[in-house]
Scaffold this motif. Sequence first.
Motif, mmCIF file in Angstrom:
data_model
loop_
_atom_site.group_PDB
_atom_site.id
_atom_site.type_symbol
_atom_site.label_atom_id
_atom_site.label_comp_id
_atom_site.label_asym_id
_atom_site.label_seq_id
_atom_site.Cartn_x
_atom_site.Cartn_y
_atom_site.Cartn_z
ATOM 1 N N SER A 180 0.814 -1.210 0.000
ATOM 2 C CA SER A 180 0.000 0.000 0.000
ATOM 3 C C SER A 180 0.849 1.262 0.000
ATOM 4 O O SER A 180 0.356 2.352 -0.287
ATOM 5 N N ARG A 181 2.135 1.113 0.297
ATOM 6 C CA ARG A 181 3.028 2.277 0.320
ATOM 7 C C ARG A 181 3.555 2.629 -1.063
ATOM 8 O O ARG A 181 4.171 3.673 -1.246
ATOM 9 N N TYR A 182 3.332 1.755 -2.017
ATOM 10 C CA TYR A 182 3.874 1.974 -3.360
ATOM 11 C C TYR A 182 2.723 2.292 -4.317
ATOM 12 O O TYR A 182 1.958 1.404 -4.699
ATOM 13 N N ASP A 183 2.608 3.545 -4.685
ATOM 14 C CA ASP A 183 1.488 3.975 -5.512
ATOM 15 C C ASP A 183 1.447 3.245 -6.845
ATOM 16 O O ASP A 183 0.386 2.818 -7.312
ATOM 17 N N ALA A 184 2.614 3.098 -7.488
ATOM 18 C CA ALA A 184 2.645 2.448 -8.798
ATOM 19 C C ALA A 184 2.215 0.988 -8.697
ATOM 20 O O ALA A 184 1.463 0.486 -9.541
ATOM 21 N N LEU A 185 2.690 0.304 -7.646
ATOM 22 C CA LEU A 185 2.303 -1.093 -7.465
ATOM 23 C C LEU A 185 0.829 -1.206 -7.116
ATOM 24 O O LEU A 185 0.136 -2.111 -7.581
ATOM 25 N N ALA A 186 0.345 -0.300 -6.270
ATOM 26 C CA ALA A 186 -1.070 -0.324 -5.914
ATOM 27 C C ALA A 186 -1.929 -0.118 -7.154
ATOM 28 O O ALA A 186 -2.957 -0.782 -7.336
ATOM 29 N N THR A 187 -1.496 0.795 -8.021
ATOM 30 C CA THR A 187 -2.222 1.033 -9.269
ATOM 31 C C THR A 187 -2.205 -0.198 -10.151
ATOM 32 O O THR A 187 -3.213 -0.569 -10.758
ATOM 33 N N ARG A 188 -1.043 -0.862 -10.194
ATOM 34 C CA ARG A 188 -0.927 -2.059 -11.026
ATOM 35 C C ARG A 188 -1.825 -3.178 -10.499
ATOM 36 O O ARG A 188 -2.478 -3.877 -11.267
ATOM 37 N N HIS A 189 -1.861 -3.349 -9.173
ATOM 38 C CA HIS A 189 -2.715 -4.380 -8.591
ATOM 39 C C HIS A 189 -4.191 -4.054 -8.823
ATOM 40 O O HIS A 189 -4.989 -4.953 -9.108
ATOM 41 N N ALA A 190 -4.535 -2.775 -8.690
ATOM 42 C CA ALA A 190 -5.923 -2.380 -8.935
ATOM 43 C C ALA A 190 -6.309 -2.644 -10.385
ATOM 44 O O ALA A 190 -7.418 -3.105 -10.673
ATOM 45 N N GLN A 191 -5.382 -2.384 -11.308
ATOM 46 C CA GLN A 191 -5.653 -2.625 -12.718
ATOM 47 C C GLN A 191 -5.800 -4.122 -12.983
ATOM 48 O O GLN A 191 -6.662 -4.540 -13.775
ATOM 49 N N ALA A 192 -4.967 -4.921 -12.317
ATOM 50 C CA ALA A 192 -5.063 -6.368 -12.492
ATOM 51 C C ALA A 192 -6.418 -6.879 -12.007
ATOM 52 O O ALA A 192 -7.024 -7.762 -12.637
ATOM 53 N N GLN A 193 -6.897 -6.314 -10.901
ATOM 54 C CA GLN A 193 -8.206 -6.718 -10.390
ATOM 55 C C GLN A 193 -9.308 -6.282 -11.351
ATOM 56 O O GLN A 193 -10.247 -7.037 -11.621
ATOM 57 N N GLN A 194 -9.186 -5.080 -11.895
ATOM 58 C CA GLN A 194 -10.183 -4.611 -12.862
ATOM 59 C C GLN A 194 -10.186 -5.492 -14.107
ATOM 60 O O GLN A 194 -11.249 -5.808 -14.662
ATOM 61 N N ASP A 195 -8.992 -5.898 -14.547
ATOM 62 C CA ASP A 195 -8.898 -6.775 -15.718
ATOM 63 C C ASP A 195 -9.562 -8.120 -15.442
ATOM 64 O O ASP A 195 -10.220 -8.695 -16.316
ATOM 65 N N ALA A 196 -9.372 -8.634 -14.217
ATOM 66 C CA ALA A 196 -9.974 -9.923 -13.860
ATOM 67 C C ALA A 196 -11.494 -9.822 -13.814
ATOM 68 O O ALA A 196 -12.206 -10.718 -14.283
ATOM 69 N N VAL A 197 -12.007 -8.729 -13.265
ATOM 70 C CA VAL A 197 -13.458 -8.519 -13.229
ATOM 71 C C VAL A 197 -14.005 -8.409 -14.650
ATOM 72 O O VAL A 197 -15.050 -8.999 -14.982
ATOM 73 N N ALA A 198 -13.299 -7.677 -15.503
ATOM 74 C CA ALA A 198 -13.727 -7.550 -16.894
ATOM 75 C C ALA A 198 -13.712 -8.913 -17.590
ATOM 76 O O ALA A 198 -14.593 -9.217 -18.402
#
Length: 538
Positions: A160-178
Amino acid sequence: MKPITVIGFLGTQLDSGRGAGRWSKWRPSVAITQHEDMVVARMELLYTRSHVDLARLVQKDIATVSPETEVNLVELPIRDPWDFEEVYGALYDWTSSYPFDSDQAQYWLNITTGTHVAQICLFLLAESRAIPGVILQASPPKRQIDGAAGNYALIDLDLSRYDALATRHAQAQQDAVAFLKSHIPTRNPRFNQLIAEIEQVAGRSQAPMLLVGPTGAGKSFLARRMYELKKARHQISGAFVEVNCATLRGDSAASTLFGHKKGAFTGAATERAGLLRTADQGLLFLDEIGELGADEQAMLLMAIEEKRFYPMGSDKEVSSDFQLIAGTNRDLRLEVSAGRFREDLFARINLWTYNLPGLAQRSEDIEPNIDHLLVQHAQQTHRTERFNAEARKRYLQFAQSPQALWSGNFRDLHASVTRLATLSTSGRITEDQVEAEIGRLQWLWQRPDAVAASSDVSADVALEALLPGDAIEAMDLFDRMQLASVVRVCRSASSLSEAGRQLFQASRAQRAVVNDADRLRKYLQKFGLSWDLVCSAR
């Protein structure tokens, strides 16, 4: 700054050395206390019994270079430092009893020393926050200088301290939902929230899951997409096995699911593995699980809980480790209350239960699903079909209205779009084709009692007076009934315009230009009829 506590293994090679020459080499556990820019308040030095003498010497040397550092020697009961289970268990037990206090101290986990197994275990304990600290990696100086402290780096595993990684994980979750939604941009908030939670559960849990919803709501499709998602993540390695329990009856039910031994019953000429064993290390989807018989329910409960069961006619247990997803269009609570479904089996599969809404409850998702189905049709037929603007508007107006029952849910929508795309000309779906399709759907959803009431003999007799017998025989019952209804309205109206207003009462309000008479005239012309001819036998 909070006092620093370093936790790390004694380096049996890197920290070694007993003569005066040891001070000319870089020893990580000693060197980490020699940095001028920070002070180590405490060091928890982990070691095994066979290296107690070296641990005491390192403790003494640290006291020489850094009197401020308190070194606590921690003996761990590890016989084989390369045994992951043994090392992790010893570390876990120690950390469970250690009085961590993040408000009063900061903790650095030194992974420079120790076996690779020990380093991995420290990493995992930090990642899981069993040890509330950061990773410390030390390195020797670039040039060998007697007594040099070298360099060190800190790695915080709190993502959670790494904005870029958090963004990447959020994108991965969005991709999985899609992916679970076949990349259809659905708009229904409740459905989108449901799929997002299913993605989260599918990625973290191997427990049974229950999908509830009407026929055609997408239970089977969603189960397969979850399987494909888990397999892509390497969370599952076996096959996807699907069976509709409504098709299982008698001995064949238990045989299909659990297999049988040769000669178990009449007709069992060879041994059969059964679907549960086929699904080993994979995913088993039991659709309409409420249709299972009492015996099969009892056997299934044992297979879920113990991963073992007896094939029919066999006194030897077999095993299968599968994940279960069950589907039903029934309320299993009522089935349990009525004694038709085992309460203990329901409790076992009810940990994650999701109600998939029917298409009529997701009217805002009809439009994106239509676009998706047209793309699918184009991929299959290599022909692109699109709605005219007015045709699209009319179809959506009907599809999203209370008149559209969508009793077959997505199966009905898929069939409807397929018909429209197949019958389109020059790549365009016209308004006339939409009107005809709406008529088909209305006929499809008409109740049997309403059909019986409307299909009287006089309608056919009226058509026989207007059309040749072979023309009537060539017409579908749907087209014959629709034309007969239109003729009755025409004969009860005083003019073509009045009949048009009655027939197109709902859709005319959605049109910028209203010409009901022209629409009705064109419909009659399709059958070679005119207003005068229809009304001549009034």
